[in-house]
Design a protein around this motif. Structure first.
Motif, mmCIF file in Angstrom:
data_model
loop_
_atom_site.group_PDB
_atom_site.id
_atom_site.type_symbol
_atom_site.label_atom_id
_atom_site.label_comp_id
_atom_site.label_asym_id
_atom_site.label_seq_id
_atom_site.Cartn_x
_atom_site.Cartn_y
_atom_site.Cartn_z
ATOM 1 N N ARG A 8 5.760 -30.973 36.897
ATOM 2 C CA ARG A 8 5.650 -31.956 35.820
ATOM 3 C C ARG A 8 6.351 -33.238 36.256
ATOM 4 O O ARG A 8 7.413 -33.203 36.867
ATOM 5 C CB ARG A 8 6.274 -31.387 34.541
ATOM 6 C CG ARG A 8 5.864 -32.116 33.272
ATOM 7 C CD ARG A 8 6.335 -31.376 32.030
ATOM 8 N NE ARG A 8 5.615 -30.129 31.798
ATOM 9 C CZ ARG A 8 4.386 -30.039 31.254
ATOM 10 N NH1 ARG A 8 3.725 -31.121 30.920
ATOM 11 N NH2 ARG A 8 3.828 -28.865 31.077
ATOM 12 N N HIS A 9 5.710 -34.360 35.945
ATOM 13 C CA HIS A 9 6.292 -35.656 36.287
ATOM 14 C C HIS A 9 7.192 -36.086 35.141
ATOM 15 O O HIS A 9 6.723 -36.267 34.025
ATOM 16 C CB HIS A 9 5.155 -36.664 36.523
ATOM 17 C CG HIS A 9 5.629 -37.990 36.998
ATOM 18 N ND1 HIS A 9 4.964 -39.166 36.750
ATOM 19 C CD2 HIS A 9 6.733 -38.327 37.742
ATOM 20 C CE1 HIS A 9 5.634 -40.171 37.304
ATOM 21 N NE2 HIS A 9 6.704 -39.689 37.909
ATOM 22 N N GLY A 10 8.482 -36.256 35.429
ATOM 23 C CA GLY A 10 9.451 -36.569 34.384
ATOM 24 C C GLY A 10 9.156 -37.872 33.667
ATOM 25 O O GLY A 10 9.380 -38.002 32.466
ATOM 26 N N ARG A 11 8.624 -38.843 34.378
ATOM 27 C CA ARG A 11 8.418 -40.162 33.776
ATOM 28 C C ARG A 11 7.329 -40.163 32.711
ATOM 29 O O ARG A 11 7.463 -40.797 31.681
ATOM 30 C CB ARG A 11 8.033 -41.164 34.854
ATOM 31 C CG ARG A 11 9.185 -41.489 35.748
ATOM 32 C CD ARG A 11 8.904 -42.807 36.402
ATOM 33 N NE ARG A 11 10.127 -43.406 36.883
ATOM 34 C CZ ARG A 11 10.187 -44.662 37.293
ATOM 35 N NH1 ARG A 11 9.097 -45.415 37.257
ATOM 36 N NH2 ARG A 11 11.307 -45.160 37.716
ATOM 37 N N CYS A 12 6.197 -39.485 32.989
ATOM 38 C CA CYS A 12 5.102 -39.504 32.011
ATOM 39 C C CYS A 12 5.011 -38.183 31.258
ATOM 40 O O CYS A 12 4.265 -38.069 30.298
ATOM 41 C CB CYS A 12 3.773 -39.830 32.692
ATOM 42 S SG CYS A 12 3.167 -38.534 33.798
ATOM 43 N N GLY A 13 5.751 -37.171 31.728
ATOM 44 C CA GLY A 13 5.765 -35.892 31.030
ATOM 45 C C GLY A 13 4.556 -35.012 31.282
ATOM 46 O O GLY A 13 4.424 -33.945 30.689
ATOM 47 N N SER A 52 1.839 -40.578 44.655
ATOM 48 C CA SER A 52 1.951 -41.052 43.278
ATOM 49 C C SER A 52 1.414 -39.986 42.336
ATOM 50 O O SER A 52 0.750 -39.034 42.757
ATOM 51 C CB SER A 52 1.201 -42.374 43.096
ATOM 52 O OG SER A 52 -0.174 -42.184 43.310
ATOM 53 N N CYS A 53 1.693 -40.156 41.072
ATOM 54 C CA CYS A 53 1.278 -39.218 40.030
ATOM 55 C C CYS A 53 -0.169 -39.534 39.641
ATOM 56 O O CYS A 53 -0.490 -40.681 39.345
ATOM 57 C CB CYS A 53 2.218 -39.393 38.836
ATOM 58 S SG CYS A 53 1.692 -38.580 37.322
ATOM 59 N N ASP A 54 -1.051 -38.518 39.647
ATOM 60 C CA ASP A 54 -2.453 -38.790 39.313
ATOM 61 C C ASP A 54 -2.654 -39.041 37.815
ATOM 62 O O ASP A 54 -3.723 -39.468 37.407
ATOM 63 C CB ASP A 54 -3.371 -37.662 39.805
ATOM 64 C CG ASP A 54 -3.167 -36.362 39.032
ATOM 65 O OD1 ASP A 54 -2.116 -36.189 38.385
ATOM 66 O OD2 ASP A 54 -4.070 -35.506 39.092
ATOM 67 N N GLN A 55 -1.623 -38.790 37.007
ATOM 68 C CA GLN A 55 -1.756 -39.001 35.567
ATOM 69 C C GLN A 55 -1.377 -40.434 35.174
ATOM 70 O O GLN A 55 -2.109 -41.092 34.450
ATOM 71 C CB GLN A 55 -0.856 -38.010 34.814
ATOM 72 C CG GLN A 55 -1.210 -36.567 35.078
ATOM 73 C CD GLN A 55 -2.609 -36.210 34.582
ATOM 74 O OE1 GLN A 55 -2.940 -36.449 33.429
ATOM 75 N NE2 GLN A 55 -3.433 -35.651 35.459
ATOM 76 N N CYS A 56 -0.214 -40.901 35.666
ATOM 77 C CA CYS A 56 0.244 -42.240 35.252
ATOM 78 C C CYS A 56 0.184 -43.241 36.405
ATOM 79 O O CYS A 56 0.439 -44.422 36.202
ATOM 80 C CB CYS A 56 1.664 -42.171 34.691
ATOM 81 S SG CYS A 56 2.918 -41.779 35.930
ATOM 82 N N ARG A 57 -0.136 -42.749 37.606
ATOM 83 C CA ARG A 57 -0.291 -43.600 38.800
ATOM 84 C C ARG A 57 1.002 -44.218 39.311
ATOM 85 O O ARG A 57 0.981 -45.050 40.215
ATOM 86 C CB ARG A 57 -1.317 -44.733 38.553
ATOM 87 C CG ARG A 57 -2.675 -44.221 38.140
ATOM 88 C CD ARG A 57 -3.504 -43.950 39.355
ATOM 89 N NE ARG A 57 -4.619 -43.052 39.056
ATOM 90 C CZ ARG A 57 -5.653 -42.851 39.866
ATOM 91 N NH1 ARG A 57 -5.711 -43.480 41.018
ATOM 92 N NH2 ARG A 57 -6.595 -42.004 39.557
HETATM 93 ZN ZN ZN Z 1 3.156 -39.432 35.873
#
Ligand code: ZN
Ligand code: ZN
Length: 318
Positions: A124-129, A299-304
């Motif tokens: 899980r990406h902490g920044r976007c959850g 990078s995160c594929d959800q929030c980039r």
């Molecule tokens: Zn993210």
């Protein structure tokens, strides 16, 4: 001990003409026990007994790997108690810096190895959850990058001979390591030995024909044939009729093979950051679109947003 400057916080200066950054990186990362120890270390494990509790590992193999990782500057052995003396192993900067490699391996195994024996945790990406997959991008321009977007080749310290981990070093380093844990069999089939990782590197550098692989690797034909067959069985390469003659097969990376590119790029990047040959880099890649030297970022594929190791949390499946 603690007031000595930690070798893991500064790059190692390699000898001229010797093994380059690629050989050192592959020699370290191409060992499954090492990857498992690093993965637990990044999750906060420090003590011998905690590794014994978490890994199906023998005392001799664990001692061997912890000692080696301390010698290589990825872990630092620190006394946390004087009487009786007790030690723990803390990640150095160099050790902590392997997280993109571990993350890229996890993502590839999760996406492409459905029969994975181990239940892979959710990241899980902490920044976007969000639960996420890492995306490979160019650090210079921030765009997402596929293998075809990058061109490159050997740099000043790069030859095939200097890029493969020495067999003798590996034998000595991995004493007592006959049993591999078998948790990442496909990743290990690709990078767990010198010929496989060299063949994979040649495929990413554009080798297609049998004789291209044979020439670039300087390997015996039976070895090349054996590894090509293994890669085809894994679904990483696909044979196709040759261009020159239909009965001379050519070999092409599949989607599964191309998806391994972030693992390779993150491993090479880590190697170049921490093992410096006096001649310069072993491999030089350029992002064709922005024309700058290609440095990988995940990078995160959800929030980039670019990922940082401290932003990623691991959730074990219930
Ligand atoms: Zn993210
Ligand atoms: Zn770019």
């Amino acid at each position: 001990m603690t007031d000595i400057e930690n070798p893991g916080d500064a790059p190692t200066q390699l000898a001229a003409g010797g093994q380059n950054a690629v050989a050192h990186a592959l020699g370290i990362i191409g060992d499954e026990w090492t990857l498992l120890i690093l993965r637990h270390a990044t999750a906060g494990v420090r003590r011998y007994s905690d590794y014994m509790d978490r890994l199906p590992i023998s005392n001799s193999v664990l001692t061997n790997r912890l000692t080696r990782l301390a010698e290589l500057g990825l872990l630092e052995k620190v006394a946390y108690q004087q009487r009786p003396p007790r030690f723990e192993y803390r990640l150095t900067k160099r050790g902590r810096d392997t997280w993109p490699i571990l993350l890229a391996i996890w993502a590839w195994e999760a996406a492409w190895v459905p029969q994975h024996e181990e239940q892979l945790p959710v990241m899980r990406h902490g920044r976007c959850g969000q639960a996420f997959q890492p995306l490979l991008m160019c650090a210079a321009c921030g765009k997402a990058v596929e293998p075809r977007d990058v061109t490159g080749g050997f740099g000043p310290s790069g030859t095939w001979e200097r890029s493969v981990p020495a067999a003798t070093t590996r034998r000595r380093s991995f004493a007592g390591s006959s049993a591999s844990p078998g948790l990442f069999p496909q990743t290990m089939a690709l990078i767990g030995n010198r010929w496989s990782s060299a063949l994979l590197g040649a495929a990413f550098l554009g080798a297609h024909r049998f004789k291209d692989f044979e020439q670039r690797l300087g390997a015996p034909p039976t070895m090349v044939a054996d590894r090509l067959r293994t890669f085809c069985d894994l679904g990483v390469l696909r044979p196709a009729p040759g261009v020159d003659r239909a009965d001379w097969l050519s070999y092409h990376l599949t989607a599964k093979g191309r998806a391994f590119f972030p693992v390779v790029m993150c491993t090479l990047d880590w190697g170049h950051r921490w093992f410096k040959a006096p001649e310069g880099r072993a491999l030089v890649y350029r992002h064709t679109e922005c024309r700058r030297i290609f440095t990988p970022r995940l990078s995160c594929d959800q929030c980039r947003e670019p990922l940082r190791g401290s932003d990623v949390t691991i959730e074990h499946a219930a």
